[in-house]
Design an enzyme around this catalytic site. Sequence first.
Site, PDB file in Angstrom:
ATOM      1  N   ASN A  50       0.804  -1.234   0.000  1.00 36.18           N
ATOM      2  CA  ASN A  50       0.000   0.000   0.000  1.00 36.18           C
ATOM      3  C   ASN A  50       0.830   1.274   0.000  1.00 36.18           C
ATOM      4  OD1 ASN A  50       0.959  -0.101   2.582  1.00 36.18           O
ATOM      5  ND2 ASN A  50      -1.036  -0.181   3.592  1.00 36.18           N
ATOM      6  N   GLY A  52       5.168   2.977  -1.045  1.00 33.43           N
ATOM      7  CA  GLY A  52       6.549   2.779  -1.446  1.00 33.43           C
ATOM      8  C   GLY A  52       6.738   1.870  -2.640  1.00 33.43           C
ATOM      9  N   ILE A  53       7.829   1.093  -2.618  1.00 37.32           N
ATOM     10  CA  ILE A  53       8.137   0.233  -3.755  1.00 37.32           C
ATOM     11  C   ILE A  53       7.149  -0.913  -3.878  1.00 37.32           C
ATOM     12  CG2 ILE A  53      10.587   0.844  -3.729  1.00 37.32           C
ATOM     13  CD1 ILE A  53      11.176  -1.848  -2.447  1.00 37.32           C
ATOM     14  N   GLY A  54       6.515  -1.289  -2.775  1.00 35.32           N
ATOM     15  CA  GLY A  54       5.510  -2.353  -2.830  1.00 35.32           C
ATOM     16  C   GLY A  54       4.313  -1.932  -3.659  1.00 35.32           C
ATOM     17  N   SER A 177      18.521  -5.398   1.798  1.00 36.52           N
ATOM     18  CA  SER A 177      19.117  -4.059   1.780  1.00 36.52           C
ATOM     19  C   SER A 177      20.624  -4.174   1.936  1.00 36.52           C
ATOM     20  CB  SER A 177      18.523  -3.221   2.919  1.00 36.52           C
ATOM     21  OG  SER A 177      19.318  -2.089   3.192  1.00 36.52           O
ATOM     22  N   TYR A 202      17.948  -3.476  12.799  1.00 37.22           N
ATOM     23  CA  TYR A 202      17.531  -3.423  11.399  1.00 37.22           C
ATOM     24  C   TYR A 202      18.531  -4.180  10.523  1.00 37.22           C
ATOM     25  CZ  TYR A 202      16.336  -1.628   6.780  1.00 37.22           C
ATOM     26  OH  TYR A 202      15.986  -1.535   5.444  1.00 37.22           O
TER      27      TYR A 202
END
Length: 333
Positions: A50, A52-54, A177, A202
Amino acid sequence: MWVPSTPVTLVTAVAAVAGGVCIFKDYYSGPPYDRSVRADNRTIIITGANSGIGKAAAKDFAKRGAKVFMACRDVKKCEEQRRDIVLETNNKYVYCRPCDLASTASIREFVARFKGEEPHLHVLVNNAGVMEPPKGVTKDGFETQLGVNHLGHFLLTNLLLDTLKASAPSRVVVVSSSAHQRGRIHKHDLNMSENYDASAAYSQSKLANLLFARELGRRLLGTGVATIAVDPGLVDTDITRHMSMMKSVTRFFIYPLFWPFMKKPEIGGQTIVHAALDPKLKDCAGDYYVDMKKAEPSQEAQDFELAQWLWRVSEAWTKLDEHKQAIAKDTRN
């Protein structure tokens, strides 16, 4: 002789610099994936679809003719984005389904519903993620970043493996990442409850993504299910919203410096589309791609024994066998 006024000169210079920066930004971001490649008759699940890149990848898949399931925690926002995608692509086969990766119960419910609706799954994109949130745990007690970025996707993937195998050739795309290069797996305190550091947590979760992709690829050899890990690079999305830098006045000085090197979500999403659809990647077994080019991950990400250890721990922590049995029972009923 005519001499331009100072204001005109300044405005012209600023406009020229701005134009040059925009041209550099587009060039630096790289080209999109081959627009002629279609995805007709393919069913795709993408988490975190929903924003960003998605969202960008979900829209691209829809344009190419795929049936797309947007797996999102925020159902209201997901439905708003779904409507926009349907209207823009003229593809009515785009669906929004609730899936909270911070809850193993929610993941199981999503899988059970999907299996009740769809006989096939050709691509699973593990995209959703959080970055440096305040210290916290998921509904199952996992450190938030480890839980959402790795363990949630580990469970989701394993619960869908039978459908992926039955739909072969198929693929699992794991979004990681470059932060994995700074990561290490804290084997004696995986939840980092003793000494929590948001950035280290992260990086650990991103390293876990690559170890998972590598071990999954090994386990799926010969099944017709490919596994690809991707790094979309530096993309201008709201995933950085929790970082302390983004909550202070520093943002107004740092952001402009990085902006020329940040991809638009539409370009960042192309790394996902490439991994999901490129015919040349049909035999990948945990390979790592950066900007649509094969790359070498960190040495720790290639640690075979560590990948197996993390797999066993992830199985136990997510109670994978219990969820499999529950779904099988629901299916029989």
